[in-house]
Design a protein around this motif. Structure first.
Motif: not given
Length: 179
Positions: A3-10
């Motif tokens: 989840q944190s990696e996806e939020s960083f990418r966004a």
């Protein structure tokens, strides 16, 4: 994917262009601006869990400024000395943000901005380009609000002088030897 990696990418997708433009205003070189933003994202990714999405933009701006200042301190930067006039820059019509702006005025402003000392340039970019309040600029630059105000005033005065000196006829100032 976590989840944190996806939020960083966004976050990176959303704010990359804005950070790249700010980096360009700081350094005056698109390639170096991209490197600065890349280094900013690397540093931000390492602390992403601690930063949180609500303060991420402020942290990214602060990190970008620090990365740029670190880059200016590198030994190979010290060897470069500017003498004389800076050569003309080619029009960069590939950047969509700059398409609508007039090339001559834009280049004159960017050249004048690049001639300012780093602290004045940083204050002007953060205060007027990023539209940050004085208190937040002071926090990012780790200085007092009075320092931000004085650096902004000096920077604007220097910028105004640089622009008028580059094209005095445009601003209604008589040039010596003309009637």
């Amino acid at each position: 994917m976590r989840q944190s990696e996806e939020s960083f990418r966004a976050f990176a997708r959303t704010h990359a262009t804005q950070l790249r433009r700010s980096a360009y205003l700081l350094c005056g070189d698109w390639h170096l601006a991209e490197d600065l933003v890349q280094n900013t994202f690397i540093k931000l990714y390492r602390r992403w869990r601690r930063v949180g999405s609500d303060t991420a933009v402020r942290y990214a701006r602060k990190t970008l400024l620090r990365v740029w200042l670190d880059e200016r301190r590198r030994p190979w930067r010290r060897a470069e000395h500017r003498f004389g006039a800076v050569p003309e820059r080619a029009h960069s019509e590939s950047d969509p943000a700059l398409l609508g702006q007039r090339g001559f005025t834009r280049n004159m402003l960017l050249d004048a901005l690049s001639d300012l000392p780093p602290r004045q340039r940083a204050v002007l970019v953060l205060r007027y380009w990023e539209d940050l309040p004085i208190a937040e600029v002071a926090t990012v630059m780790r200085c007092s609000e009075g320092t931000v105000k004085s650096q902004a005033a000096r920077g604007l005065r220097s910028l105004r002088t640089e622009i008028v000196d580059r094209d005095p006829e445009r601003f209604g100032i008589a040039v010596e030897g003309t009637v």
